[in-house]
Design a protein around this motif. Structure first.
Motif, short mmCIF file in Angstrom:
data_model
loop_
_atom_site.label_atom_id
_atom_site.label_comp_id
_atom_site.label_asym_id
_atom_site.label_seq_id
_atom_site.Cartn_x
_atom_site.Cartn_y
_atom_site.Cartn_z
N TRP A 59 49.10 51.93 57.33
CA TRP A 59 48.11 51.08 56.68
C TRP A 59 48.69 50.49 55.41
O TRP A 59 49.52 51.11 54.75
CB TRP A 59 46.88 51.89 56.31
CG TRP A 59 46.06 52.36 57.47
CD1 TRP A 59 46.28 52.13 58.80
CD2 TRP A 59 44.90 53.18 57.39
NE1 TRP A 59 45.31 52.74 59.55
CE2 TRP A 59 44.46 53.40 58.72
CE3 TRP A 59 44.21 53.74 56.35
CZ2 TRP A 59 43.32 54.16 58.99
CZ3 TRP A 59 43.08 54.50 56.63
CH2 TRP A 59 42.64 54.70 57.94
N VAL A 60 48.23 49.30 55.05
CA VAL A 60 48.65 48.65 53.81
C VAL A 60 47.43 48.11 53.07
O VAL A 60 46.39 47.87 53.67
CB VAL A 60 49.64 47.48 54.07
CG1 VAL A 60 50.96 48.01 54.62
CG2 VAL A 60 49.05 46.44 55.00
N LEU A 61 47.59 47.96 51.77
CA LEU A 61 46.57 47.34 50.93
C LEU A 61 46.98 45.89 50.71
O LEU A 61 48.12 45.63 50.35
CB LEU A 61 46.47 48.07 49.59
CG LEU A 61 45.45 47.54 48.59
CD1 LEU A 61 44.03 47.67 49.15
CD2 LEU A 61 45.57 48.28 47.28
N GLU A 62 46.06 44.96 50.96
CA GLU A 62 46.35 43.54 50.82
C GLU A 62 45.29 42.87 49.96
O GLU A 62 44.14 43.31 49.91
CB GLU A 62 46.42 42.85 52.19
CG GLU A 62 47.53 43.40 53.06
CD GLU A 62 47.61 42.74 54.41
OE1 GLU A 62 48.71 42.68 54.95
OE2 GLU A 62 46.57 42.29 54.94
N ARG A 63 45.68 41.78 49.30
CA ARG A 63 44.78 41.01 48.44
C ARG A 63 44.74 39.56 48.96
O ARG A 63 45.76 39.01 49.31
CB ARG A 63 45.29 41.05 47.00
CG ARG A 63 44.55 40.15 46.04
CD ARG A 63 45.08 40.23 44.63
NE ARG A 63 46.52 40.04 44.61
CZ ARG A 63 47.37 40.71 43.83
NH1 ARG A 63 46.93 41.60 42.99
NH2 ARG A 63 48.66 40.47 43.88
N TRP A 64 43.55 38.98 48.95
CA TRP A 64 43.40 37.59 49.36
C TRP A 64 43.92 36.68 48.25
O TRP A 64 43.53 36.80 47.10
CB TRP A 64 41.96 37.25 49.67
CG TRP A 64 41.77 35.81 50.07
CD1 TRP A 64 41.19 34.84 49.34
CD2 TRP A 64 42.19 35.22 51.29
NE1 TRP A 64 41.21 33.65 50.03
CE2 TRP A 64 41.83 33.86 51.24
CE3 TRP A 64 42.83 35.68 52.43
CZ2 TRP A 64 42.08 32.97 52.28
CZ3 TRP A 64 43.08 34.81 53.47
CH2 TRP A 64 42.71 33.47 53.39
N ASN A 65 44.83 35.79 48.60
CA ASN A 65 45.36 34.83 47.65
C ASN A 65 44.74 33.47 47.99
O ASN A 65 45.10 32.85 48.99
CB ASN A 65 46.89 34.77 47.76
CG ASN A 65 47.51 33.86 46.72
OD1 ASN A 65 46.92 32.85 46.33
ND2 ASN A 65 48.70 34.21 46.27
#
Length: 78
Positions: A59-65
């Motif tokens: 799993w990874v943590l992602e941010r909306w750009n």
């Protein structure tokens, strides 16, 4: 305005870009709130997964750009 983070499966080498990898979305007024909620949820749930699944499907943590209109990876979930 809201900030969006998500916990997702890490993209595999054969995954098409349009594949939905999302496990859960987190929205908050500040990035700090959204990131904290996402990280806490993911860490507690990921520790319940068997080690072989964590290795095979990380799993990874992602941010909306919003500027590039795409997700950017922040880091892996331990």
């Amino acid at each position: 305005m809201y900030v969006m983070y998500r916990v997702a499966y890490a993209p595999g080498p054969e995954d098409p870009p349009e594949r939905d990898r999302t496990l859960r979305d987190f929205t908050a007024v500040t990035g700090r709130e959204a990131e904290k909620a996402a990280r806490e949820w993911a860490t507690s749930r990921n520790q319940q997964r068997p080690p072989e699944l964590r290795e095979q499907w990380p799993w990874v943590l992602e941010r909306w750009n919003g500027r590039i209109r795409d997700w950017e990876q922040i880091n892996a979930i331990p």
